[in-house]
Design an enzyme around this catalytic site. Sequence first.
Site, short mmCIF file in Angstrom:
data_model
loop_
_atom_site.label_atom_id
_atom_site.label_comp_id
_atom_site.label_asym_id
_atom_site.label_seq_id
_atom_site.Cartn_x
_atom_site.Cartn_y
_atom_site.Cartn_z
N GLU A 91 1.06 -1.54 0.24
CA GLU A 91 -0.26 -0.02 0.02
C GLU A 91 1.02 1.19 0.05
O GLU A 91 0.59 2.25 -0.69
CB GLU A 91 -0.33 -0.07 1.07
CG GLU A 91 -2.10 -0.97 1.36
CD GLU A 91 -3.38 -1.08 0.14
OE1 GLU A 91 -2.85 0.15 -0.31
OE2 GLU A 91 -4.44 -2.06 0.01
N GLU A 122 -4.99 5.22 0.24
CA GLU A 122 -3.95 5.16 0.57
C GLU A 122 -3.73 4.35 1.49
O GLU A 122 -2.93 4.07 2.53
CB GLU A 122 -2.57 4.71 -0.32
CG GLU A 122 -3.09 4.48 -2.37
CD GLU A 122 -3.40 3.53 -2.27
OE1 GLU A 122 -3.55 1.99 -1.56
OE2 GLU A 122 -4.18 3.04 -3.60
N TYR A 131 -3.00 -1.12 12.09
CA TYR A 131 -4.40 -1.30 13.05
C TYR A 131 -4.54 -2.70 13.35
O TYR A 131 -4.64 -3.04 14.09
CB TYR A 131 -5.10 -0.56 12.55
CG TYR A 131 -6.21 -1.27 13.79
CD1 TYR A 131 -6.52 -0.66 14.74
CD2 TYR A 131 -7.91 -1.72 12.75
CE1 TYR A 131 -7.44 -1.30 15.51
CE2 TYR A 131 -8.32 -1.28 13.57
CZ TYR A 131 -8.98 -0.92 15.12
OH TYR A 131 -10.42 -1.40 15.64
N GLU A 195 -2.56 -3.25 -8.19
CA GLU A 195 -3.59 -3.07 -7.88
C GLU A 195 -4.65 -4.28 -8.21
O GLU A 195 -5.72 -4.05 -7.05
CB GLU A 195 -4.19 -1.65 -7.68
CG GLU A 195 -3.76 -0.75 -7.53
CD GLU A 195 -4.18 0.98 -6.72
OE1 GLU A 195 -5.15 1.31 -7.87
OE2 GLU A 195 -4.65 1.21 -6.17
N GLU A 229 -9.75 -0.47 -4.55
CA GLU A 229 -8.75 -1.16 -5.15
C GLU A 229 -9.63 -1.64 -6.11
O GLU A 229 -8.71 -1.03 -7.15
CB GLU A 229 -8.38 -2.26 -4.40
CG GLU A 229 -7.57 -2.17 -3.75
CD GLU A 229 -6.35 -1.24 -3.26
OE1 GLU A 229 -5.68 -0.34 -5.15
OE2 GLU A 229 -5.70 -0.85 -2.83
N HIS A 232 -10.04 1.95 -7.35
CA HIS A 232 -8.75 2.91 -8.28
C HIS A 232 -8.21 1.75 -9.36
O HIS A 232 -7.66 3.02 -10.54
CB HIS A 232 -7.56 2.36 -6.85
CG HIS A 232 -7.51 2.58 -5.72
ND1 HIS A 232 -6.91 2.17 -4.77
CD2 HIS A 232 -8.79 3.90 -5.07
CE1 HIS A 232 -7.06 2.94 -3.75
NE2 HIS A 232 -8.38 3.50 -4.06
FE FE Z 1 -5.38 1.20 -4.51
MN MN Z 2 -4.27 0.27 -2.05
#
Ligand code: FE
Ligand code: MN
Length: 348
Positions: A91, A122, A131, A195, A229, A232
Amino acid sequence: MSDLSICMNKERMTVDKKRIINNDRTVDCNQLVPIKYRFAWNYYLDGCANHWMPTEVSMQRDIEQWKDPKGFTDDERYVIKRVLGFFATAESLVGNNLVLAVYRCVDNPEARQYLLRQAFEEAIHIHAFQYIVQSLSLDEGEMFNMYREVETIFNKDQYAMSCTNSVLDPNLDTHTKQGLQTLLKNMVGLYVITEGIFFYGGFVTMLSFGRQNRIPGTCEQIQYILRDESIHMNFGIDLINTIREENPNVWDKNFEVEIIEFIKNAVELEHKYCQDLLKGGILGLNPALLKEYVQYIADRRFKRLGLPEQYHSENPFPWMSEAIDLKKEKNFFETRVTEYQTGGALEW
Ligand code: FE
Ligand code: MN
């Protein structure tokens, strides 16, 4: 390359002057409106409508399951760590490529509006893996160094980033055919390969745990990431196709062959990663099934790029398709967003 200097000019900008890239001095790169590239604006609105934050997803059950010695087999723990280790740095690679290479070259304001949104998403994805790693008390050093220590992960990252350095070169001239091809190939490496292909072995594997109600908080976040994604990648392919339309000379037969090979080699690298990841098999998944699946999604990417399909494989995971088809996915998630706001858990 974009120029940020402003000059006095009483002639107002019109839509027909705008280009997706390589705008000349008559175009003001600070004027979003009038909008020409509706796709970019619509993806921006979709991205905002899907907003989520990792820390709003409860990791309580994941922590209990992970601490339980009987919660997972050793093989399952290995697989989960491998997938998280890949994503933990992938990422960041995407975010850096986006901001330092793509954003610099693409000077249309509508496209940049979406790129700014994507860059923040991102950051959210990077946050999500931080996390998850922290919640499960995984070894941070192990997770965040995996892309330098595990060969099959290194090979994927190295491959996808192989064209990025030449885009970072300040002497890159996207007005030349060769310069524009360099940028386009980097975009294919980012949007189609990273991606659109390299994330999918991990998506299928993690969501297979989710389907059994295991590590549900992790999988809920992975599902939000998959949704992001997917947008994206679709934006990236629309961007690539728009550059092609406006610069028809750039995409010649040789370049087409080069791009097909670039994507086919990526499918092989993803297959090798899955072999290393799944070994004999786990949760009804095995490297052969994953290969079929990755070939199936690669063909979908080829089709979107107007290139011939290469594999004609069947989809071995029909349950993944509703999460991949953007249209269905949007309907699927429309109800989810409401539940999410009231704190409901994801239904598998
Ligand atoms: Fe992405
Ligand atoms: Mn991403």
